[in-house]
Structure formats: structure tokens, C-alpha cells
Design a protein around this motif. Sequence first.
Motif, PDB file in Angstrom:
ATOM      1  N   VAL A   1      15.545   3.023   4.511  1.00 50.06           N
ATOM      2  CA  VAL A   1      16.629   4.008   3.626  1.00 50.06           C
ATOM      3  C   VAL A   1      15.804   4.853   2.977  1.00 50.06           C
ATOM      4  O   VAL A   1      14.514   4.477   2.414  1.00 50.06           O
ATOM      5  CB  VAL A   1      17.442   3.518   2.646  1.00 50.06           C
ATOM      6  N   LEU A   2      15.735   6.008   3.049  1.00 54.26           N
ATOM      7  CA  LEU A   2      14.962   7.236   2.475  1.00 54.26           C
ATOM      8  C   LEU A   2      15.758   7.925   1.267  1.00 54.26           C
ATOM      9  O   LEU A   2      16.895   8.326   1.673  1.00 54.26           O
ATOM     10  CB  LEU A   2      14.832   8.082   3.696  1.00 54.26           C
TER      11      LEU A   2
ATOM     12  N   VAL B   1      11.242   7.949  -1.996  1.00 51.33           N
ATOM     13  CA  VAL B   1      10.921   6.387  -1.775  1.00 51.33           C
ATOM     14  C   VAL B   1      11.611   5.845  -0.670  1.00 51.33           C
ATOM     15  O   VAL B   1      12.847   6.391  -0.296  1.00 51.33           O
ATOM     16  CB  VAL B   1      11.506   5.696  -3.146  1.00 51.33           C
ATOM     17  N   ALA B   2      11.047   5.181   0.160  1.00 52.57           N
ATOM     18  CA  ALA B   2      11.745   4.459   1.325  1.00 52.57           C
ATOM     19  C   ALA B   2      11.299   3.087   1.025  1.00 52.57           C
ATOM     20  O   ALA B   2      10.586   2.508   0.670  1.00 52.57           O
ATOM     21  CB  ALA B   2      10.886   4.822   2.379  1.00 52.57           C
ATOM     22  N   TYR B   3      12.536   2.279   1.581  1.00 54.10           N
ATOM     23  CA  TYR B   3      12.753   0.823   1.621  1.00 54.10           C
ATOM     24  C   TYR B   3      13.692   0.217   2.616  1.00 54.10           C
ATOM     25  O   TYR B   3      14.500   0.950   2.906  1.00 54.10           O
ATOM     26  CB  TYR B   3      12.822   0.537  -0.091  1.00 54.10           C
TER      27      TYR B   3
ATOM     28  N   VAL C   1       8.224  -1.317  -0.648  1.00 55.54           N
ATOM     29  CA  VAL C   1       8.669  -0.319  -1.031  1.00 55.54           C
ATOM     30  C   VAL C   1       7.554   0.688  -0.893  1.00 55.54           C
ATOM     31  O   VAL C   1       6.327   0.349  -1.068  1.00 55.54           O
ATOM     32  CB  VAL C   1       9.000  -0.004  -2.643  1.00 55.54           C
ATOM     33  N   ASP C   2       7.716   2.187  -0.350  1.00 59.37           N
ATOM     34  CA  ASP C   2       6.842   2.923  -0.277  1.00 59.37           C
ATOM     35  C   ASP C   2       7.309   4.082  -0.956  1.00 59.37           C
ATOM     36  O   ASP C   2       8.226   4.710  -0.428  1.00 59.37           O
ATOM     37  CB  ASP C   2       6.858   3.157   1.435  1.00 59.37           C
ATOM     38  N   PHE C   3       6.482   4.763  -1.633  1.00 61.94           N
ATOM     39  CA  PHE C   3       6.416   6.055  -2.203  1.00 61.94           C
ATOM     40  C   PHE C   3       5.629   7.159  -1.320  1.00 61.94           C
ATOM     41  O   PHE C   3       4.645   6.982  -0.973  1.00 61.94           O
ATOM     42  CB  PHE C   3       5.815   6.174  -3.525  1.00 61.94           C
TER      43      PHE C   3
ATOM     44  N   THR D   1       0.868  -1.357  -0.051  1.00 63.33           N
ATOM     45  CA  THR D   1      -0.099   0.123   0.132  1.00 63.33           C
ATOM     46  C   THR D   1       0.731   1.207  -0.087  1.00 63.33           C
ATOM     47  O   THR D   1       0.465   2.425   0.377  1.00 63.33           O
ATOM     48  CB  THR D   1      -0.943  -0.104   1.305  1.00 63.33           C
ATOM     49  N   GLY D   2       2.188   1.134  -0.531  1.00 69.93           N
ATOM     50  CA  GLY D   2       2.989   2.440  -0.507  1.00 69.93           C
ATOM     51  C   GLY D   2       3.247   2.981  -1.907  1.00 69.93           C
ATOM     52  O   GLY D   2       3.948   3.569  -2.070  1.00 69.93           O
ATOM     53  N   HIS D   3       1.695   3.075  -2.406  1.00 77.38           N
ATOM     54  CA  HIS D   3       1.699   3.863  -3.776  1.00 77.38           C
ATOM     55  C   HIS D   3       1.763   5.432  -3.735  1.00 77.38           C
ATOM     56  O   HIS D   3       1.721   5.886  -2.536  1.00 77.38           O
ATOM     57  CB  HIS D   3       0.341   3.414  -4.492  1.00 77.38           C
TER      58      HIS D   3
END
Length: 463
Positions: free
Chosen positions: A360-361, A344-346, A333-335, A279-281
Motif C-alpha cells: 500500500v502506497l 510511506v509504503a507498507y 515500513v518504508d518512507f 532500512t526504510g528511513h
Amino acid sequence: MANFGSKCKCYCGVNPCEDKNEHGEARAKIEVSDLATIQSLAIDLQDIFDNEETKRLNSYSAKLNSQLRKLEKRLERNVPSVNALLRETFERIVQHRSIYQNFSIAMRDVRKEISRLNFLLRKQQLLPLDKRTKNVARLTPSKPPPLNNSMSWVNSTNDQLRPQAPSNPKPRTRLHISIARPSVLPPKTAKERTSDENRNMIREDGCDGTPVMIRGPETHSSSGRGEGVWLKDSVINQDRIYVANYFFGTTLIEFRNLEHFKMGRWSNTYKLPSSWMGTGHAVYNGSFYYNKAYTRNLIRYDLRLRAVASWTALDELGSGSAGTFGWKGYSEVDFTVDEGGLWVAYFSSDFDYLPEEVLVLSRLDPVDLTTRKETTWKTQLRRASYRNYFLICGVLYAVGLQGQREGTVSYAFDTHTGSESDPGLRIHSKYSYLTQIDYNPNDKLLYAWDNGFQVTYDVMFIY
């Protein structure tokens, strides 16, 4: 003998009119000097008020006045329940707001008067000369250019209107700012931009300060499954709402506005060429960004063209673990979007060869989906520590809440300084299952998906 045909009478070969003419020329010279001095002062004042720093100060004053007015309205609803110290602080804030408001009004009035003075002085140079200005014209060898092109007059005669420097001028500081109409420069291309211009800089005029309270939630609808995301585009079509129901799917639904969303009246659907995961769209500048299911690929889907515009592989992405399915709705992955653009964060275990996966951002190019080392930050946020996060003005706020109603925002990472802190914010989950929390920089709200309910939180800031 006396000459009766003239007002000046001559006796014995002496002409008294000579002294009178010399006295008139001296007076004309003084008048020219006074007019030139006034003209110079007017130009200097106009330069000062056209200075970028002065304009920025006016902009900040207007913004502060607007934000203080909002804070006043919010505090008025809470004054009965706060202590005397808060009421005293509120009164001081109101006083400061009045001061800034008066300052803005005074600056605007002074600016108008300076512009009016400049206009009158130029008009005096252009109108038919009277008796006094005729004397001035005799002493000035050059004539002003014809008025065939008024714009060229303003630009080209700017130096002619300035007084001539004396033979031994005193040292003097001047602002070299033209009062003519500013020219609009074309935007720089990607090759012309320097490395400093490409750095992760947040627009100062878009940030509202530091969050101090999260109020809500306010429920808007209950359409969907337990996991999902509802979004807005902060750049274009800002009223439209996009919904991606469930943590796995291929259909993005568009609603014209919030009222249509509450009534379930969708206006458009998009069939994606590949499934999303999590749900990181994000929706940003007319494109839908998502992580392709079971891969490390980042996809940018152009909503206008209804096609994939770009994609890239995120090689640093961690392999995942059991904790993945508890973090932000099955997301790897999260935008996210804030006042500075797209991020983006992951989680990664290969970043500096760390033994444990950390968040990581990175600032993300919204066109080609590239990242840069100087705009990528390693946090101390472990995968199992927190379940959601949001980003405001380049500061990441992590939410430690999952399967419970009350949670805290006890971790913050500032990308400007690289420092970490504990903001101590409280957040309430009305339906006990938050799988999305995203900040919208336009309406200053947190959009969340809570167990199939679409809710928003109001963020209060301190300035």
C-alpha cells in the motif's frame, strides 16, 4: 480692410482663421485617437506577455532546452555504439533544441520591446507638453494626477491611460490582467485549503519525464555493515548526508557533504529515543522519519530540536511474516521522497479485506504523519514478489533483485492514473546485496546500500 497686425487677413468681415483653427482641432483629435490606439495596443500586448500561460510556456521552453542539452552530452558519449536511427534521432533533438532556444530568445526580446514601448508612452504623458501635446491637453478635460507617489501613479492611472470607449463600441475580447506590480498573497492556512489543494498533486516543473535507463553503480564508500541506509534531505541542507548503519539501532550520523563522508569525517550524531527497525528511513525538511522497532508506530524526529516532534500508529500495517526479513533490509515500513513530497509504503492484509498482503502506497503529511484515503493506493505488489522499490514523480518502480548481481524493474504503479506497467529497466548490483534504493529528486540519483558499500545510480529520462 486688411488687418496687418496678424498673419490672418480679414476682408469684408470674413475671418479665414476660423477654418484654420477648426482644421487644427481636427488634426489634434486624430493625433489623440492615434496615440490612444497605440497606448491600447501596447497595454494589450503587455497583458498578453504577462499572462501566466505565456510565462509557463517560457519556463517549459527553458527547461526543455536545459534537458536537451544534458541529453546531448550524454548521447555524445554513446553515439559510436548506437545505430544510425539513434544518431538521426539525436540530430533531430539538437534541431528542436535550437528552435526552442531561438523561441525563448525571441520572446524575451519582444517582451523587452513591449515594456520599452509602454514606458515611452507613459513618459510622453508625463513630460512637459510640446506644441502637439498642448493641443491634446486642451481637448482633454481632466489632468493627470501629481507625481508625488510614482507607484500610486502606475497603479491608479492605469485606467486613465486607457482610451475612452466610443459611443457604439464593437464587441472585443480583452485580457483582464493588470500590468502593475503583482501583490503577494499570504499562504493559506490548513483550514482555508480546499480538498483539491490537499490532493496528491506532483509539481510538474520538478519532473524530468519517464526513466528509460539506470546506469552504474558508482561506489563512494564502504563504511558500515551489510544492511543500512544513507540519505540526503531534498528540502534543506541538501549537501548533508545522513547514515543509519544496520537495520537496528538508535544512532543517526550526519556528514557535512559527500567529501567528508568519503573521508569518514562526521559532523554530528543524533541519539534517538527509540530504536529503528529496517532500512526504510527518510530525511525530509529537517526531520528523520523511521519505524519504531517491533511496533506499528511511525516516528518523526526533529533534527534541529533533537526531539520527537510527532508520532502515529499505522493500524493497517500487516503482522509480518518470514518474507519481511527479505524485503528491503528487514523493513515493515518504508518512507520515501519524490518531487511531490513524503510518502510511506507498507504491506497490509486489512486493506479492503484482502486475503494476501499487498503493498500500500500513501501520501504522508510530513508534520502530523496523517494519511488520507484519496491519496492512498493499493497495488498488486505481493510481499514475496519484489525486494526493493523507489518512487519518481508519483510512480512506484519495484526492483526484483535479491542475492544476485543483475535485476530488473519489471513493475511500475502510476498514482496519477492508477495503472500498472512493465518499464523493463535493468539494474546491476555490484556487491549482490541491495538493502536500500532511494531516489533523490534534486540530483536525480538513486542512493543505494549494497552489502556495506554506498553507491549511486544515474537515472536517464525520456521527455
